[in-house]
Design an enzyme around this catalytic site. Structure first.
Site, mmCIF file in Angstrom:
data_model
loop_
_atom_site.group_PDB
_atom_site.id
_atom_site.type_symbol
_atom_site.label_atom_id
_atom_site.label_comp_id
_atom_site.label_asym_id
_atom_site.label_seq_id
_atom_site.Cartn_x
_atom_site.Cartn_y
_atom_site.Cartn_z
ATOM 1 N N GLU A 92 0.657 -1.275 0.094
ATOM 2 C CA GLU A 92 0.008 0.177 0.096
ATOM 3 C C GLU A 92 0.770 1.190 -0.043
ATOM 4 O O GLU A 92 1.995 1.130 0.522
ATOM 5 C CB GLU A 92 -1.088 0.163 1.232
ATOM 6 C CG GLU A 92 -1.902 -1.095 1.003
ATOM 7 C CD GLU A 92 -2.870 -1.254 2.518
ATOM 8 O OE1 GLU A 92 -4.023 -1.430 2.151
ATOM 9 O OE2 GLU A 92 -2.254 -1.246 3.456
ATOM 10 N N CYS A 105 3.621 8.572 0.823
ATOM 11 C CA CYS A 105 4.264 7.655 1.707
ATOM 12 C C CYS A 105 4.175 6.177 1.135
ATOM 13 O O CYS A 105 3.290 5.689 0.682
ATOM 14 C CB CYS A 105 3.279 7.498 3.035
ATOM 15 S SG CYS A 105 3.808 6.372 4.150
ATOM 16 N N CYS A 112 7.178 -6.856 6.731
ATOM 17 C CA CYS A 112 8.204 -6.487 7.464
ATOM 18 C C CYS A 112 8.890 -7.436 8.431
ATOM 19 O O CYS A 112 7.954 -8.125 9.020
ATOM 20 C CB CYS A 112 8.022 -5.074 8.299
ATOM 21 S SG CYS A 112 9.492 -4.294 9.027
ATOM 22 N N CYS A 116 8.053 -5.111 15.124
ATOM 23 C CA CYS A 116 7.677 -4.291 16.169
ATOM 24 C C CYS A 116 6.409 -4.464 16.784
ATOM 25 O O CYS A 116 5.579 -4.725 15.934
ATOM 26 C CB CYS A 116 7.805 -2.500 15.889
ATOM 27 S SG CYS A 116 9.549 -2.499 15.110
ATOM 28 N N CYS A 119 3.090 -2.529 15.673
ATOM 29 C CA CYS A 119 2.838 -2.120 14.118
ATOM 30 C C CYS A 119 2.311 -3.288 13.369
ATOM 31 O O CYS A 119 2.678 -4.365 13.588
ATOM 32 C CB CYS A 119 4.353 -2.069 13.423
ATOM 33 S SG CYS A 119 4.214 -1.619 11.690
ATOM 34 N N CYS A 330 -0.320 5.634 10.316
ATOM 35 C CA CYS A 330 0.997 4.990 10.452
ATOM 36 C C CYS A 330 0.605 3.523 11.218
ATOM 37 O O CYS A 330 0.013 3.708 12.049
ATOM 38 C CB CYS A 330 1.785 5.636 11.272
ATOM 39 S SG CYS A 330 2.407 7.204 10.592
HETATM 40 N N1 SAH Z 1 9.986 0.627 8.946
HETATM 41 C C1 SAH Z 1 10.330 2.040 8.850
HETATM 42 C C2 SAH Z 1 9.105 2.980 8.254
HETATM 43 C C3 SAH Z 1 7.796 2.195 8.377
HETATM 44 S S1 SAH Z 1 6.985 2.709 9.614
HETATM 45 C C4 SAH Z 1 10.230 2.478 10.490
HETATM 46 O O1 SAH Z 1 10.031 1.694 11.433
HETATM 47 O O2 SAH Z 1 10.766 3.685 10.846
HETATM 48 C C5 SAH Z 1 6.646 4.297 9.891
HETATM 49 C C6 SAH Z 1 6.119 4.882 11.181
HETATM 50 O O3 SAH Z 1 5.105 4.374 11.651
HETATM 51 C C7 SAH Z 1 7.481 4.453 12.063
HETATM 52 O O4 SAH Z 1 7.648 5.452 13.025
HETATM 53 C C8 SAH Z 1 6.376 3.552 13.431
HETATM 54 O O5 SAH Z 1 7.113 3.676 14.485
HETATM 55 C C9 SAH Z 1 5.414 4.139 13.096
HETATM 56 N N2 SAH Z 1 4.155 3.143 13.489
HETATM 57 C C10 SAH Z 1 4.020 1.970 13.263
HETATM 58 N N3 SAH Z 1 2.897 1.351 13.884
HETATM 59 C C11 SAH Z 1 2.332 2.604 14.389
HETATM 60 C C12 SAH Z 1 0.669 2.620 15.155
HETATM 61 N N4 SAH Z 1 0.050 1.631 15.237
HETATM 62 N N5 SAH Z 1 0.467 3.787 15.600
HETATM 63 C C13 SAH Z 1 1.336 4.936 14.997
HETATM 64 N N6 SAH Z 1 2.676 4.883 14.540
HETATM 65 C C14 SAH Z 1 2.971 3.569 14.283
HETATM 66 FE FE1 SF4 Z 2 8.713 -2.718 10.376
HETATM 67 FE FE2 SF4 Z 2 6.619 -1.417 11.439
HETATM 68 FE FE3 SF4 Z 2 8.791 -1.693 12.790
HETATM 69 FE FE4 SF4 Z 2 8.874 -0.035 10.723
HETATM 70 S S1 SF4 Z 2 7.336 -0.006 12.710
HETATM 71 S S2 SF4 Z 2 10.410 -1.544 11.329
HETATM 72 S S3 SF4 Z 2 7.335 -1.330 9.550
HETATM 73 S S4 SF4 Z 2 7.656 -3.589 12.154
#
Ligand code: SAH
Ligand code: SF4
Length: 346
Positions: A92, A105, A112, A116, A119, A330
């Site tokens: 997406e 974006c 991934c 995390c 996420c 995000c």
């Molecule tokens: N993998 C990269 C880029 C994609 S994620 C990274 O982690 O930086 C983009 C942003 O979304 C990251 O800063 C992450 O911490 C944030 N993010 C992930 N899950 C989220 C959520 N459920 N609510 C708000 N931000 C979130």
């Molecule tokens: Fe991967 Fe989501 Fe962690 Fe970014 S925040 S590194 S997309 S698992």
């Protein structure tokens, strides 16, 4: 023999490809402009190339093209595009409008591997890296519909985990014969892959955002497993060493998880951690999603955290949650078609 997709090449790589076929170098510039400035879909359109060259290219090369399978538009104007790739993987991309200045974006991987805890993308594991053509293809496809001012690698995937292709895509974006974006307007976001941060800095100029999200190793180890390999001290040292063009700042993203990392004590620790680094902080209130127990912070917690940073002269913005009603915020991207509810609700 499989045809070579020219959208996988930077301009110097395209020059090498053509000179390997005995062609002049300047042909590469012509073709590159056709691909990225005129959005050509076929060699037929490239009328400043001879008929013979076009026919030859037809035999050895191809031009890939992404078309969105679905587009959803949120109540705030946020647009979410789903691309289904050749092997059925889905990714997406999201366009966030801001007073006519659109930020795109994009995704760098299907899924991934970083896992995390907060996420949604991370819960799907890694399906595969996107090719350069698939990364740049998202920009080309969406540029047909809306004007794009900024591009951020904040969609699905960890860009520094697919660094070769991300660097190529960045080079195509900022190339004066390519997409002609200013390097001030492209940003790579990472969870903190330290050696790759250094390589990115050596090979291309772009902005860098670091998803910090915690101020102690104890918490970061838990919510971002990458921290066990590159703990805060190592990560922040890499940030200090990142080659920034003058007057530019690193961005630290900080997802505020209610009751977990959103206290005043966290704000104070955050200040200490980034002390001396030219930085701005993006606070992102957690976007809730199914199957994840974290909760959004209260407005009061957000305000106190934000005000504390501001009072210490840190540039800080709290990102308003955009596109929540279409799950485009995000951490809510999953790269699948929306599941239709069986009982007709929602
Ligand atoms: N993998 C990269 C880029 C994609 S994620 C990274 O982690 O930086 C983009 C942003 O979304 C990251 O800063 C992450 O911490 C944030 N993010 C992930 N899950 C989220 C959520 N459920 N609510 C708000 N931000 C979130
Ligand atoms: Fe991967 Fe989501 Fe962690 Fe970014 S925040 S590194 S997309 S698992």
């Amino acid at each position: 023999m499989a045809k070579t997709d020219l959208k996988n090449f930077t301009l110097p790589e395209l020059e090498a490809f053509l000179s390997g076929q005995g062609k002049e170098r300047f042909r590469a510039t012509q073709i590159f402009k056709w691909l990225y400035q005129k959005d050509a879909q076929s060699f037929e359109e490239m009328t400043n190339l001879s008929k013979d060259l076009r026919a030859e290219l037809e035999n050895t090369a191809c031009i890939s093209n992404l078309e969105p399978a679905t587009v959803e538009v949120g109540s705030d104007g946020t647009r979410k595009y789903l691309f289904l790739l050749e092997d059925g993987a889905g990714v997406e991309s999201v366009v966030i409008p801001d007073e006519g200045r659109n930020t795109l974006c994009i995704s760098s991987q299907a899924g991934c591997a970083m896992g995390c805890e907060f996420c949604l993308t991370g819960t799907y594991n890694l399906t595969r890296n996107l090719t350069t053509a698939e990364i740049i293809g998202q920009v080309c496809a969406i540029k047909r519909e809306v004007e794009i001012r900024n591009v951020v690698f904040m969609g699905m995937g960890e860009p520094l985990h697919n660094l070769d292709n991300v660097i190529r895509a960045l080079q195509i974006m900022v190339d004066g014969n390519g997409l002609q974006l200013s390097n001030r307007r492209v940003t790579v976001s990472t969870c903190g892959l330290v050696p790759e941060m250094a390589r990115l800095g050596r090979e291309v100029i772009s902005n860098l955002a670091i998803s910090l999200n915690a101020t102690t190793d104890e918490l970061r180890d838990r919510i971002m497993p990458i921290n066990r390999r590159y703990p805060l001290k190592v990560l922040l040292q890499a940030c200090r060493e990142f080659p920034l063009p003058s007057r530019r700042k690193l961005t630290f993203e900080y997802v505020l998880l209610g009751g977990i990392n959103d206290s005043l004590a966290d704000a104070k620790r955050l200040l200490k951690l980034i002390h001396g680094i030219p930085a701005k902080v993006n606070l992102i209130p957690f976007n809730e999603h199914q199957g994840c127990d974290f909760i959004a912070p209260t407005q009061a917690a957000i305000d106190i955290f934000h005000a504390h940073l501001l009072a210490h002269n840190v540039t800080v913005i709290t990102r308003d949650s955009r596109g929540g009603d279409i799950s485009a915020a995000c951490g809510q991207l999953k790269g699948r078609l929306a599941e239709k509810s069986v009982n007709g609700e929602g």
